[in-house]
Enzyme design. Structure first.
Site, mmCIF file in Angstrom:
data_model
loop_
_atom_site.group_PDB
_atom_site.id
_atom_site.type_symbol
_atom_site.label_atom_id
_atom_site.label_comp_id
_atom_site.label_asym_id
_atom_site.label_seq_id
_atom_site.Cartn_x
_atom_site.Cartn_y
_atom_site.Cartn_z
ATOM 1 N N ARG A 25 0.832 -1.209 0.000
ATOM 2 C CA ARG A 25 0.000 0.000 0.000
ATOM 3 C C ARG A 25 0.862 1.252 0.000
ATOM 4 O O ARG A 25 1.882 1.313 0.695
ATOM 5 C CB ARG A 25 -0.943 0.006 1.215
ATOM 6 C CG ARG A 25 -1.862 -1.175 1.197
ATOM 7 C CD ARG A 25 -3.185 -0.970 1.897
ATOM 8 N NE ARG A 25 -3.942 -2.224 1.785
ATOM 9 C CZ ARG A 25 -4.660 -2.584 0.732
ATOM 10 N NH1 ARG A 25 -4.786 -1.756 -0.293
ATOM 11 N NH2 ARG A 25 -5.275 -3.754 0.691
ATOM 12 N N ASP A 26 0.435 2.241 -0.796
ATOM 13 C CA ASP A 26 1.123 3.533 -0.796
ATOM 14 C C ASP A 26 0.968 4.173 0.581
ATOM 15 O O ASP A 26 -0.104 4.138 1.191
ATOM 16 C CB ASP A 26 0.536 4.448 -1.879
ATOM 17 C CG ASP A 26 1.455 5.606 -2.197
ATOM 18 O OD1 ASP A 26 2.042 5.622 -3.296
ATOM 19 O OD2 ASP A 26 1.597 6.508 -1.333
ATOM 20 N N ASN A 57 5.310 6.526 -13.252
ATOM 21 C CA ASN A 57 6.075 7.744 -13.521
ATOM 22 C C ASN A 57 7.543 7.393 -13.759
ATOM 23 O O ASN A 57 8.086 6.495 -13.111
ATOM 24 C CB ASN A 57 5.968 8.696 -12.321
ATOM 25 C CG ASN A 57 4.541 9.135 -12.068
ATOM 26 O OD1 ASN A 57 3.818 9.478 -13.003
ATOM 27 N ND2 ASN A 57 4.119 9.123 -10.811
ATOM 28 N N GLU A 62 9.391 10.106 -7.982
ATOM 29 C CA GLU A 62 10.067 10.394 -6.708
ATOM 30 C C GLU A 62 11.006 9.268 -6.300
ATOM 31 O O GLU A 62 12.069 9.518 -5.727
ATOM 32 C CB GLU A 62 9.036 10.596 -5.594
ATOM 33 C CG GLU A 62 8.236 11.869 -5.712
ATOM 34 C CD GLU A 62 7.100 11.923 -4.695
ATOM 35 O OE1 GLU A 62 7.190 11.221 -3.659
ATOM 36 O OE2 GLU A 62 6.127 12.630 -4.953
ATOM 37 N N VAL A 63 10.572 8.034 -6.519
ATOM 38 C CA VAL A 63 11.365 6.883 -6.074
ATOM 39 C C VAL A 63 11.906 6.159 -7.312
ATOM 40 O O VAL A 63 11.130 5.650 -8.126
ATOM 41 C CB VAL A 63 10.507 5.919 -5.223
ATOM 42 C CG1 VAL A 63 11.359 4.744 -4.747
ATOM 43 C CG2 VAL A 63 9.882 6.654 -4.037
ATOM 44 N N HIS A 98 7.818 1.308 -10.328
ATOM 45 C CA HIS A 98 6.578 0.972 -9.623
ATOM 46 C C HIS A 98 5.406 1.390 -10.484
ATOM 47 O O HIS A 98 5.450 2.412 -11.166
ATOM 48 C CB HIS A 98 6.494 1.631 -8.244
ATOM 49 C CG HIS A 98 6.797 3.099 -8.230
ATOM 50 N ND1 HIS A 98 8.077 3.591 -8.355
ATOM 51 C CD2 HIS A 98 5.988 4.186 -8.116
ATOM 52 C CE1 HIS A 98 8.040 4.911 -8.320
ATOM 53 N NE2 HIS A 98 6.779 5.302 -8.179
ATOM 54 N N HIS A 106 1.531 2.435 -9.935
ATOM 55 C CA HIS A 106 0.466 2.781 -8.993
ATOM 56 C C HIS A 106 -0.822 2.160 -9.526
ATOM 57 O O HIS A 106 -1.163 2.354 -10.698
ATOM 58 C CB HIS A 106 0.231 4.293 -8.943
ATOM 59 C CG HIS A 106 1.385 5.123 -8.493
ATOM 60 N ND1 HIS A 106 1.443 5.740 -7.260
ATOM 61 C CD2 HIS A 106 2.542 5.468 -9.123
ATOM 62 C CE1 HIS A 106 2.566 6.429 -7.160
ATOM 63 N NE2 HIS A 106 3.250 6.283 -8.279
HETATM 64 P P1 AMP Z 1 6.335 8.362 -7.698
HETATM 65 O O1 AMP Z 1 6.142 9.842 -7.640
HETATM 66 O O2 AMP Z 1 5.603 7.725 -8.850
HETATM 67 O O3 AMP Z 1 7.800 7.961 -7.649
HETATM 68 O O4 AMP Z 1 5.608 7.763 -6.437
HETATM 69 C C1 AMP Z 1 6.246 7.359 -5.263
HETATM 70 C C2 AMP Z 1 5.177 6.925 -4.301
HETATM 71 O O5 AMP Z 1 5.788 6.235 -3.240
HETATM 72 C C3 AMP Z 1 4.357 8.072 -3.688
HETATM 73 O O6 AMP Z 1 2.975 7.886 -4.006
HETATM 74 C C4 AMP Z 1 4.625 7.935 -2.188
HETATM 75 O O7 AMP Z 1 3.482 8.222 -1.422
HETATM 76 C C5 AMP Z 1 5.046 6.484 -2.076
HETATM 77 N N1 AMP Z 1 5.907 6.142 -0.949
HETATM 78 C C6 AMP Z 1 7.021 6.788 -0.550
HETATM 79 N N2 AMP Z 1 7.587 6.147 0.478
HETATM 80 C C7 AMP Z 1 6.818 5.051 0.716
HETATM 81 C C8 AMP Z 1 6.871 3.974 1.649
HETATM 82 N N3 AMP Z 1 7.861 3.881 2.562
HETATM 83 N N4 AMP Z 1 5.898 3.034 1.614
HETATM 84 C C9 AMP Z 1 4.910 3.118 0.699
HETATM 85 N N5 AMP Z 1 4.804 4.105 -0.207
HETATM 86 C C10 AMP Z 1 5.737 5.053 -0.200
#
Ligand code: AMP
Length: 125
Positions: free
Chosen positions: A34-35, A96, A104-105, A109, A111
């Site tokens: 879960r996000d 993304n 961001e990560v 992934h 969503h």
């Molecule tokens: P993105 O902008 O597509 O890279 O999305 C990264 C997603 O990771 C965001 O929706 C964050 O809310 C989610 N996120 C960041 N850290 C964590 C975590 N530790 N566990 C679950 N989701 C996370």
């Protein structure tokens, strides 16, 4: 030019068990959880266990076994969350990549979002 993977990203730490997650599904090559900041009633992230930055990286370099596992894991998460077209009202998948994609990560992934009408795909710039 080859893809650069940063193994200190937060999803790599989740895969190593260094930080917790709320797992929805784990398969041989994939993990769904879960996000942390859900933007819809269903907001699940599905990641491959392999070190891939983005979907294009994965689709280019992953094995067929990884690709099949990941694709099926996404479908299984949709089923588990009740958002498939057979059992629910549908969903949106977003992946993304990079700076224009506002990723961001830097670990691939997808969503999976659902559980309410999600509005238009993109806000007008
Ligand atoms: P993105 O902008 O597509 O890279 O999305 C990264 C997603 O990771 C965001 O929706 C964050 O809310 C989610 N996120 C960041 N850290 C964590 C975590 N530790 N566990 C679950 N989701 C996370």
């Amino acid at each position: 030019m080859s893809y650069a993977y940063d193994d200190q990203n937060i999803f790599a730490k989740i895969l190593r068990g260094e930080i917790p997650n709320t797992t929805v599904l784990e398969t041989e090559h994939s993990l769904a959880f879960r996000d942390l900041y859900p933007q819809a009633p269903t907001h699940v992230l599905v990641i491959p266990k392999g070190a891939y930055v983005s979907y294009d990286h994965f689709a280019t370099e992953a094995s067929e076994a990884e690709i099949v596992d990941y694709t099926r894991a996404i479908a299984e998460v949709c089923r588990l969350e009740g958002v498939t077209l057979t059992a629910g009202e549908g969903f949106r998948m977003i992946s993304n990549a990079g700076s224009h994609g506002v990723q961001e990560v830097p670990h691939l992934h997808v969503h999976i979002l659902g559980g309410r009408p999600l509005g238009r795909m993109l806000a007008k710039a």
